[in-house]
Scaffold this motif. Sequence first.
Motif, PDB file in Angstrom:
ATOM      1  N   ASP A 193       0.862  -1.432  -0.091  1.00 57.69           N
ATOM      2  CA  ASP A 193      -0.103  -0.088   0.001  1.00 57.69           C
ATOM      3  C   ASP A 193       0.831   1.269  -0.017  1.00 57.69           C
ATOM      4  O   ASP A 193       0.910   1.971  -1.082  1.00 57.69           O
ATOM      5  CB  ASP A 193      -1.046  -0.109   1.172  1.00 57.69           C
ATOM      6  N   TRP A 194       1.659   1.432   0.934  1.00 55.08           N
ATOM      7  CA  TRP A 194       2.181   2.686   1.190  1.00 55.08           C
ATOM      8  C   TRP A 194       3.285   2.902   2.652  1.00 55.08           C
ATOM      9  O   TRP A 194       3.024   2.088   3.399  1.00 55.08           O
ATOM     10  CB  TRP A 194       1.580   3.753   1.364  1.00 55.08           C
ATOM     11  N   LYS A 233       7.826  -3.267  -3.391  1.00 52.54           N
ATOM     12  CA  LYS A 233       6.326  -2.694  -3.234  1.00 52.54           C
ATOM     13  C   LYS A 233       5.527  -3.431  -4.107  1.00 52.54           C
ATOM     14  O   LYS A 233       5.597  -3.529  -5.096  1.00 52.54           O
ATOM     15  CB  LYS A 233       6.515  -1.267  -3.896  1.00 52.54           C
ATOM     16  N   ILE A 239       1.395  -2.747  -4.571  1.00 48.82           N
ATOM     17  CA  ILE A 239       0.453  -1.660  -4.686  1.00 48.82           C
ATOM     18  C   ILE A 239      -0.545  -1.894  -5.712  1.00 48.82           C
ATOM     19  O   ILE A 239      -0.321  -2.914  -6.719  1.00 48.82           O
ATOM     20  CB  ILE A 239       1.116  -0.322  -4.916  1.00 48.82           C
ATOM     21  N   LEU A 284      -0.746   7.232  -3.294  1.00 48.03           N
ATOM     22  CA  LEU A 284      -1.986   6.516  -4.106  1.00 48.03           C
ATOM     23  C   LEU A 284      -3.200   7.346  -3.900  1.00 48.03           C
ATOM     24  O   LEU A 284      -4.099   7.384  -4.837  1.00 48.03           O
ATOM     25  CB  LEU A 284      -2.207   5.314  -2.996  1.00 48.03           C
TER      26      LEU A 284
END
Length: 330
Positions: free
Chosen positions: A146-147, A156, A158, A191
Motif C-alpha cells: 500500500d504505502w 513494493k 500496490i 496513492l
Amino acid sequence: MATMKDIARIAKVSTSTVSHVINNSRFVSDEIREKVLAVVEELNYSPSALARSLKVNETRTIGMLVTASDNPFFSEIIRYVEQYCHSYNYNLILSYADGNNERLQKNIQTLIQKKVDGLILMCSESHWNISDDINHQLTLPMVIMDWWPTELNADKIIENSELGGYLATKALIDKGYTKIAIITAGIKKFLAQNRLEGYKKALKEANLAINSDWIIESHANFQDGFNAMQKLLKKQPLPKAVFACSDTIAIGAYQAIWQAGLKIPQDMAVIGYDDIHIAQFLAPPLTTINQPKKELAKKAVETLLARIKNNNPPYQKIILDPVLKLRKSI
C-alpha cells in the motif's frame, strides 16, 4: 525431553546420522532410516525450532508492521497475509504502532530481536513522519504494501490507484451524473494523489469542469468521512454525486447524508473505494472499487520469501489493477 543424542544411543547410530534422517539432508539407507524413525516415534521426539533457527539462521517467521487505523481494509489484508504465510509454513508476528513513533521504533527492535526472516510494512496514515533512526534499523528483507512514507530498499506491492480513481468517476458519469465531488484519503499518500488524478482524468475526458470547491481533503476513517461530507453539503451549488476515496470515508458520508435528511442515491450518489466486506451490507449497498486484497497479500508474501532468499537489488514494484463493483448507491 528426548534429544538427538538419545535417539542415536537407542538406534545405535551416530548423532549426525539422526540429523540427516530428520532433516533429510543426506542419503541414509532405508534400513537405518526406518530404525531411526521408529525411535523418533517411540520417544515422541520434536525438533527444537529455536535450535534449528540458530543453526540455519532462519526462523521461518515474518514480521508485519502496521500503523494504527480503524480502516477494515487493513484488517482484511492482514487476514490474507496470515493465510498465505501459513500456506508456506511461515509464522506471522503482527505488530501495531498505534499512531506512536516511539512505539513503532520499539516494535521494530522487538521484531529484529525475534530474528524474523523478513518484514512486511504497511502504513495507513498519511500524516506519519518516520524518523531516520527507524529507517536505519530497517535493513532486513522487506516488502511495502500500500504505502510507506519514506523510501526504503524494499519491494513494493500496490494497486493501480489512478485507474481506480478513473473507474470510480467514470462509473458515475456513465450513470448520468455531471456534478461530481471527491473526498480524498490523505493527499500526502501518492496513492491518494493518483486517485485524484484518475478523477480529474475522467472528468476531462467527459468535458466536465473540475470544481475545486468539490475537492475535499480528508483521511481514510469514518469520522473524517463524516466531517468531509458535512463540509460538502454546505457547498453551493451542491454536487449530486461523491467519490469517497475509501469505503470508510463513504460510510462516514452515508451518516452525514442521512443526518441531513437526504437519500442515497436519489439525492446524493456515493461510490467508495476498497470493497471492504461490510460495503455490500450497507443500505443501499455501496458501489465501490474493489482492491484485489487477496492477490495483494499473496504477492506480498511470495515476493518477501523470494527476497529472503536473495536480498540483492533490483527491487520490484508490482502493480495490480482494481475493478468496479457496481451496487445500488449510484
